[in-house]
Motif scaffolding. Structure first.
Motif, PDB file in Angstrom:
ATOM      1  N   LYS A   1      10.112 -39.171 115.845  1.00  0.00           N
ATOM      2  CA  LYS A   1       9.959 -40.289 116.778  1.00  0.00           C
ATOM      3  C   LYS A   1      11.091 -40.294 117.813  1.00  0.00           C
ATOM      4  O   LYS A   1      10.872 -40.648 118.969  1.00  0.00           O
ATOM      5  CB  LYS A   1       9.929 -41.619 116.025  1.00  0.00           C
ATOM      6  CG  LYS A   1       8.729 -41.817 115.116  1.00  0.00           C
ATOM      7  CD  LYS A   1       7.444 -41.987 115.875  1.00  0.00           C
ATOM      8  CE  LYS A   1       7.490 -43.278 116.648  1.00  0.00           C
ATOM      9  NZ  LYS A   1       6.367 -43.457 117.542  1.00  0.00           N
ATOM     10  N   LYS A   2      12.276 -39.879 117.411  1.00  0.00           N
ATOM     11  CA  LYS A   2      13.426 -39.853 118.325  1.00  0.00           C
ATOM     12  C   LYS A   2      13.224 -38.892 119.487  1.00  0.00           C
ATOM     13  O   LYS A   2      13.845 -39.044 120.531  1.00  0.00           O
ATOM     14  CB  LYS A   2      14.703 -39.490 117.570  1.00  0.00           C
ATOM     15  CG  LYS A   2      15.225 -40.617 116.713  1.00  0.00           C
ATOM     16  CD  LYS A   2      16.476 -40.195 115.965  1.00  0.00           C
ATOM     17  CE  LYS A   2      16.910 -41.289 115.020  1.00  0.00           C
ATOM     18  NZ  LYS A   2      18.023 -40.880 114.163  1.00  0.00           N
ATOM     19  N   THR A   3      12.348 -37.906 119.334  1.00  0.00           N
ATOM     20  CA  THR A   3      12.114 -36.955 120.419  1.00  0.00           C
ATOM     21  C   THR A   3      11.311 -37.590 121.551  1.00  0.00           C
ATOM     22  O   THR A   3      11.297 -37.074 122.663  1.00  0.00           O
ATOM     23  CB  THR A   3      11.333 -35.711 119.927  1.00  0.00           C
ATOM     24  OG1 THR A   3       9.995 -36.098 119.576  1.00  0.00           O
ATOM     25  CG2 THR A   3      12.024 -35.032 118.764  1.00  0.00           C
ATOM     26  N   GLY A   4      10.591 -38.663 121.237  1.00  0.00           N
ATOM     27  CA  GLY A   4       9.736 -39.296 122.231  1.00  0.00           C
ATOM     28  C   GLY A   4       8.408 -38.584 122.412  1.00  0.00           C
ATOM     29  O   GLY A   4       7.586 -38.985 123.236  1.00  0.00           O
ATOM     30  N   ARG A   5       8.173 -37.533 121.627  1.00  0.00           N
ATOM     31  CA  ARG A   5       6.936 -36.762 121.758  1.00  0.00           C
ATOM     32  C   ARG A   5       5.999 -36.925 120.568  1.00  0.00           C
ATOM     33  O   ARG A   5       4.927 -36.345 120.550  1.00  0.00           O
ATOM     34  CB  ARG A   5       7.272 -35.278 121.952  1.00  0.00           C
ATOM     35  CG  ARG A   5       7.898 -34.980 123.310  1.00  0.00           C
ATOM     36  CD  ARG A   5       8.189 -33.506 123.481  1.00  0.00           C
ATOM     37  NE  ARG A   5       9.261 -33.042 122.625  1.00  0.00           N
ATOM     38  CZ  ARG A   5      10.556 -33.103 122.924  1.00  0.00           C
ATOM     39  NH1 ARG A   5      10.936 -33.630 124.070  1.00  0.00           N
ATOM     40  NH2 ARG A   5      11.472 -32.657 122.098  1.00  0.00           N
ATOM     41  N   LEU A   6       6.395 -37.706 119.568  1.00  0.00           N
ATOM     42  CA  LEU A   6       5.572 -37.927 118.381  1.00  0.00           C
ATOM     43  C   LEU A   6       5.011 -39.348 118.402  1.00  0.00           C
ATOM     44  O   LEU A   6       5.763 -40.315 118.482  1.00  0.00           O
ATOM     45  CB  LEU A   6       6.385 -37.712 117.108  1.00  0.00           C
ATOM     46  CG  LEU A   6       5.718 -38.058 115.773  1.00  0.00           C
ATOM     47  CD1 LEU A   6       4.423 -37.291 115.584  1.00  0.00           C
ATOM     48  CD2 LEU A   6       6.665 -37.783 114.620  1.00  0.00           C
ATOM     49  N   LYS A   7       3.694 -39.446 118.350  1.00  0.00           N
ATOM     50  CA  LYS A   7       3.005 -40.736 118.345  1.00  0.00           C
ATOM     51  C   LYS A   7       2.332 -40.935 116.995  1.00  0.00           C
ATOM     52  O   LYS A   7       1.753 -39.999 116.427  1.00  0.00           O
ATOM     53  CB  LYS A   7       1.942 -40.810 119.450  1.00  0.00           C
ATOM     54  CG  LYS A   7       2.494 -40.618 120.846  1.00  0.00           C
ATOM     55  CD  LYS A   7       3.380 -41.761 121.237  1.00  0.00           C
ATOM     56  CE  LYS A   7       3.869 -41.578 122.657  1.00  0.00           C
ATOM     57  NZ  LYS A   7       5.112 -42.222 122.934  1.00  0.00           N
ATOM     58  N   VAL A   8       2.387 -42.166 116.500  1.00  0.00           N
ATOM     59  CA  VAL A   8       1.762 -42.525 115.231  1.00  0.00           C
ATOM     60  C   VAL A   8       0.702 -43.580 115.505  1.00  0.00           C
ATOM     61  O   VAL A   8       0.986 -44.612 116.117  1.00  0.00           O
ATOM     62  CB  VAL A   8       2.800 -43.058 114.225  1.00  0.00           C
ATOM     63  CG1 VAL A   8       2.127 -43.521 112.944  1.00  0.00           C
ATOM     64  CG2 VAL A   8       3.860 -42.001 113.926  1.00  0.00           C
ATOM     65  N   TYR A   9      -0.513 -43.294 115.058  1.00  0.00           N
ATOM     66  CA  TYR A   9      -1.636 -44.213 115.251  1.00  0.00           C
ATOM     67  C   TYR A   9      -2.160 -44.671 113.898  1.00  0.00           C
ATOM     68  O   TYR A   9      -2.286 -43.878 112.971  1.00  0.00           O
ATOM     69  CB  TYR A   9      -2.765 -43.523 116.018  1.00  0.00           C
ATOM     70  CG  TYR A   9      -2.339 -43.017 117.365  1.00  0.00           C
ATOM     71  CD1 TYR A   9      -2.088 -43.898 118.414  1.00  0.00           C
ATOM     72  CD2 TYR A   9      -2.160 -41.655 117.598  1.00  0.00           C
ATOM     73  CE1 TYR A   9      -1.681 -43.437 119.660  1.00  0.00           C
ATOM     74  CE2 TYR A   9      -1.757 -41.188 118.839  1.00  0.00           C
ATOM     75  CZ  TYR A   9      -1.515 -42.076 119.859  1.00  0.00           C
ATOM     76  OH  TYR A   9      -1.107 -41.613 121.083  1.00  0.00           O
ATOM     77  N   ALA A  10      -2.489 -45.957 113.820  1.00  0.00           N
ATOM     78  CA  ALA A  10      -3.115 -46.538 112.634  1.00  0.00           C
ATOM     79  C   ALA A  10      -4.576 -46.792 112.957  1.00  0.00           C
ATOM     80  O   ALA A  10      -4.908 -47.269 114.043  1.00  0.00           O
ATOM     81  CB  ALA A  10      -2.417 -47.843 112.262  1.00  0.00           C
ATOM     82  N   CYS A  11      -5.461 -46.485 112.020  1.00  0.00           N
ATOM     83  CA  CYS A  11      -6.901 -46.637 112.219  1.00  0.00           C
ATOM     84  C   CYS A  11      -7.307 -48.111 112.129  1.00  0.00           C
ATOM     85  O   CYS A  11      -7.120 -48.757 111.095  1.00  0.00           O
ATOM     86  CB  CYS A  11      -7.648 -45.826 111.169  1.00  0.00           C
ATOM     87  SG  CYS A  11      -9.434 -46.002 111.268  1.00  0.00           S
TER      88      CYS A  11
END
Length: 136
Positions: A85-95
């Protein structure tokens, strides 16, 4: 920029760890990465929920994994996720559908969740990925 999309549908640590590790590694390498937590995988995103069990196929290794994490020999899956997450390139989505099914509200989710989306929205994001995984 390359992109990886991973669907996570299990709350077992031996499933979540590889998904988060792959996404974080990709983000550290400069890739876009996204994780879509659905069905039982969504349970891992609830505040206060501790992923403890491994799949029945790997029960024989459960104690080794617990020992490695508790000793600090390897970081927890949430620590790995935070690195990504710190990279700013990882996204987490919840269904969103699973949230309704399981009675989970948005305020029940950990801060690392970027957005609550349905399957159609996630698929529209994932269709341009170079690599797609389904981890169950």
């Amino acid at each position: 920029m390359p992109k990886i999309s991973i669907i996570v549908s299990s709350e077992k640590i031996d499933k979540i760890f590889p998904a988060v590790t792959l996404a974080t590694t990709a983000s550290v390498m400069g890739w876009e990465a996204e994780l879509f937590f659905t069905f039982w995988g969504l349970l891992a995103l609830r505040k206060g929920y501790e992923v403890k069990e491994v799949s029945s196929d790997y029960k024989g290794f459960e104690e080794n994994l617990r020992r490695a994490i508790s000793s600090g020999a390897i970081p927890s899956w949430r620590e790995v996720l935070e690195q990504g997450k710190k990279t700013g390139r990882l996204k987490v989505y919840a269904c969103s559908t699973t949230m309704g099914l399981l009675g989970i509200k948005e305020e029940d989710l950990i801060e690392d969740v970027d957005e609550v989306v349905g399957a159609a929205t996630f698929l529209s994001k994932a269709k341009d990925s170079d690599i797609n995984f389904f981890i169950s």
